[in-house]
Design an enzyme around this catalytic site. Sequence first.
Site, short mmCIF file in Angstrom:
data_model
loop_
_atom_site.label_atom_id
_atom_site.label_comp_id
_atom_site.label_asym_id
_atom_site.label_seq_id
_atom_site.Cartn_x
_atom_site.Cartn_y
_atom_site.Cartn_z
N SER A 86 2.84 31.40 73.61
CA SER A 86 1.47 31.84 73.49
C SER A 86 0.92 31.32 72.15
O SER A 86 1.15 30.17 71.80
CB SER A 86 1.40 33.37 73.59
OG SER A 86 0.06 33.81 73.56
N ASP A 119 3.00 17.78 86.31
CA ASP A 119 1.77 18.39 85.81
C ASP A 119 1.87 19.88 86.09
O ASP A 119 1.90 20.31 87.25
CB ASP A 119 0.58 17.78 86.55
CG ASP A 119 -0.77 18.33 86.10
OD1 ASP A 119 -0.79 19.38 85.42
OD2 ASP A 119 -1.80 17.71 86.43
N TYR A 125 -9.82 28.90 73.55
CA TYR A 125 -8.38 28.74 73.45
C TYR A 125 -7.71 30.10 73.29
O TYR A 125 -6.69 30.39 73.93
CB TYR A 125 -8.05 27.84 72.26
CG TYR A 125 -6.58 27.69 71.97
CD1 TYR A 125 -5.77 26.86 72.73
CD2 TYR A 125 -5.99 28.38 70.90
CE1 TYR A 125 -4.43 26.71 72.45
CE2 TYR A 125 -4.65 28.23 70.62
CZ TYR A 125 -3.86 27.40 71.39
OH TYR A 125 -2.52 27.26 71.12
N LYS A 149 -4.76 32.03 75.58
CA LYS A 149 -3.47 32.48 75.06
C LYS A 149 -3.31 33.99 75.13
O LYS A 149 -2.20 34.51 75.31
CB LYS A 149 -3.29 31.98 73.63
CG LYS A 149 -3.06 30.46 73.53
CD LYS A 149 -1.83 30.05 74.32
CE LYS A 149 -1.47 28.58 74.10
NZ LYS A 149 -0.21 28.22 74.79
N ASN A 155 6.10 25.95 77.66
CA ASN A 155 5.50 25.56 76.39
C ASN A 155 4.25 24.71 76.55
O ASN A 155 3.41 24.68 75.65
CB ASN A 155 6.53 24.79 75.56
CG ASN A 155 5.92 24.01 74.43
OD1 ASN A 155 5.57 24.56 73.38
ND2 ASN A 155 5.76 22.69 74.62
N THR A 214 2.95 20.38 63.72
CA THR A 214 2.66 19.52 64.86
C THR A 214 1.24 18.99 64.71
O THR A 214 0.45 19.47 63.89
CB THR A 214 2.76 20.29 66.20
OG1 THR A 214 1.67 21.22 66.28
CG2 THR A 214 4.09 21.02 66.31
#
Length: 258
Positions: free
Chosen positions: A148, A68, A163, A167, A95, A198
Site C-alpha cells: 500500500s 498485466d 493516488y 492506496k 507490489n 526508487t
Amino acid sequence: MSTAPRNRFSGSTALVTGAGSGLGRAIALALAAEGANVVAVGRTAAPLDETVALIEAAGGTALAHPADVSRADDVKAAVRTTVDRFGSLDVAVNNAGVFRGGGPVADLSAKDWQTLLDINVTGVLYGLQAQVAQMRTQESGGAIVNISSNIGPHRTQSGATAYGVSKAAVSALTRGAALDHIADGVRINAVSPGASATSMSLRPGETEAERDVRMKGESPLGRVAATSEVAAAVLYLASSDAASVVGADLVIDGGASA
C-alpha cells in the site's frame, strides 16, 4: 552477534508483481536470498529478465512471467505457471502499482483515475483472488503481502489525492480479505512505505542528490527508506516469524505519518 544469513523461505515459492524494478525487484531479491524460488511478474519482459539474472547470479532460482495485473486472466495464468513450475505458491507479494493524476482533484482526468483503480486496486483484488484460490488448496496455506502506501491510509498529501484513494482502498481490501481468509490458512497483511529509494520518490527533473537534500527537511528520519528496509518488512510479514499477524498494515516511512 552472528550475521549468518537466514533461510526462512527455503523450499518455498514466492510470486512478486511489479518485480522488474524498484521495491518489487528488491523484494524478489530478498526472498530469493532467503531460499525462495521466485516468480517475477510484470508487464515488460526485459526488466523481469534482469531481475531473474540478478537472482541466478547470486545462486537463487527464479522465473520471469510477463503479465498485466489489471487483467484477471493474466494473473490467474501467473499463478498457474508458478504452481506448474515449482509445485506450490507459498508467498505472494502484490507490489505492482502506478502513480497518476498528480494535481488538484478537480483537474484529475478520467483516464488517470481509471488507471489508478485498474492497477492499484483491481490489480490487487485479482491477485488476492487467484492467490487465495491456490493457497487454500494447500495444507500449508500461504501468506500474502500487499504493498500500500503511507499516502491515503495514513496521511494526505496535496496533489496526490487520487493516488491516496487507491492506496487507502488497498489497505481496506487487505484488512477485509485477511478476515475472510485466515480460516482458509491464508495470512494477509500490508506494508505501507513512504518515500523510498526508487524513481517514484523523485519529483520531475529531480536528481537523487536533490531528493536527499529535500528529505532532510521533509522526513523526521531525514532520508528516504532503503529498498532493502521495505523488503525486510515484507519478508517479516510473509514469514513464520509473523505467524499470528493478520490484517496488519506496517508503515515504513521514517515517521512521516506519526
